[in-house]
Design an enzyme around this catalytic site. Structure first.
Site, short mmCIF file in Angstrom:
data_model
loop_
_atom_site.label_atom_id
_atom_site.label_comp_id
_atom_site.label_asym_id
_atom_site.label_seq_id
_atom_site.Cartn_x
_atom_site.Cartn_y
_atom_site.Cartn_z
N HIS A 254 -3.70 -1.88 -7.69
CA HIS A 254 -4.42 -1.47 -6.47
C HIS A 254 -4.37 -2.56 -5.41
O HIS A 254 -4.46 -2.28 -4.22
CB HIS A 254 -5.86 -1.10 -6.81
CG HIS A 254 -6.26 0.24 -6.29
ND1 HIS A 254 -5.62 1.41 -6.65
CD2 HIS A 254 -7.22 0.60 -5.40
CE1 HIS A 254 -6.19 2.43 -6.02
NE2 HIS A 254 -7.15 1.97 -5.26
N ARG A 257 -1.42 -1.85 -3.36
CA ARG A 257 -1.67 -0.72 -2.47
C ARG A 257 -2.53 -1.15 -1.27
O ARG A 257 -2.26 -0.77 -0.14
CB ARG A 257 -2.38 0.39 -3.27
CG ARG A 257 -2.83 1.60 -2.45
CD ARG A 257 -3.30 2.68 -3.40
NE ARG A 257 -4.19 3.65 -2.80
CZ ARG A 257 -3.79 4.76 -2.18
NH1 ARG A 257 -2.49 5.01 -2.05
NH2 ARG A 257 -4.66 5.61 -1.68
#
Length: 311
Positions: A254, A257
């Site tokens: 993450h 991201r």
């Protein structure tokens, strides 16, 4: 007050819970992981409140959920999740006519400080992705990380990719078809470096590919055991490379991201474009990156502006 037939009541409650979970999975199209989590939360709430029947749930009971969560040392986020799941389940029971009103509706969530997403700066991203390997594991890992950072993909979106999700377009180059939350699909262009890393990996993938009849035969990213790469395996590989590249911080998929979102927004200032690329249903979810951007600008201001410098 106990019901006359406890076993019948329990069976009825089990049916109601199954119906609710089925609605979450089919109508709301929530992931199997999320649905299982909802089931755990509701069963935990019922057990800790010592409820023999959901019909007996009161507003005071719902407030106890917050109190019990605090005593257990749960985070504000975890406590609010339990309350949200309970509130939605009660609304479902109201819809069925099992409850006359939603006892959790008037219970307020616990205040929490929303943490900003962690991200790497451009130099740190370059350091992470600068490894060069020609073996299967190295080429695969490089392709995965370049794809996550290059397209802003979620962990489950990456591990769920199949070979057919890679699209060749004559003029604009490669793109990828991604299935996100709620089974919503979006097509994202793949940048030059991610495309090159994917090509290098695909050139060697066939040597380790599962036989055509196997379930994971079409998986884009596979392990040496010829199985689809799992979320846990991918996260462990990223942790390995973060340490190998001497990045002294904990990095998750993450994080890549978030880094993608922050860097694209800083360059483009196009919030709605970033929303589409990330697959966010609501713009408010994407707007957290405007706070990140502002935080970055504030740091620059504090360091550079003569009136901002502290003595």
């Amino acid at each position: 007050m106990s019901d006359a037939n406890p076993s019948k009541t329990k069976a009825q409650d089990d049916v109601l819970l199954s119906q609710y979970l089925h609605e979450c999975e089919v109508q709301r199209q929530l992931s199997a992981h999320t649905v299982k989590n909802y089931e755990r939360q509701l069963l935990d709430i019922k057990s800790r409140l010592q409820l023999d029947n959901w019909r007996h749930l009161s507003t005071e009971d719902c407030k106890k959920v917050l109190h019990i969560g605090h005593k257990r040392g749960l985070s504000s986020r975890s406590i609010n999740l339990q309350l949200t799941v309970l509130r939605n389940f009660c609304q479902f029971l109201v819809k069925l006519g099992y409850l006359q009103h939603n006892p959790a509706k008037s219970v307020h969530s616990v205040k929490q400080n929303k943490p900003l997403p962690k991200q790497l700066n451009v130099d740190e991203m370059n350091a992470l992705l600068s490894f060069e390997r020609d073996d299967f594991i190295g080429l695969r890992d490089k392709a995965i990380f370049e794809l996550i950072y290059g397209c802003g993909l979620r962990l489950s979106e990456v591990t769920g990719l199949d070979l057919e999700d890679l699209l060749e377009e004559s003029q604009s180059g490669m793109s990828v078809k991604v299935t996100g939350k709620g089974n919503k699909q979006r097509i994202i262009p793949i940048g030059r470096k991610a495309s090159k890393a994917l090509e290098d990996y695909l050139n060697i993938r066939d040597e380790y590919a599962p036989p055509g009849a196997q379930e994971d035969a079409q998986a884009l990213f596979i392990s040496k055991q010829k199985r689809r790469l799992s979320n846990r395996q991918l996260a462990k590989r990223l942790d390995h490379w973060a340490k190998h590249q001497t990045l002294y911080q904990q990095i998750s998929p993450h994080t890549l991201r978030h880094s993608f979102a922050t860097h694209v927004l800083e360059s483009s200032k196009d919030l709605r474009g970033v929303q589409e690329l990330l697959g966010h249903a609501n713009l408010s979810t994407t707007q957290v990156y405007t706070h990140l951007n502002f935080q970055h600008l504030s740091e620059i201001y504090d360091k550079a502006h003569p009136r901002a410098k502290k003595k």
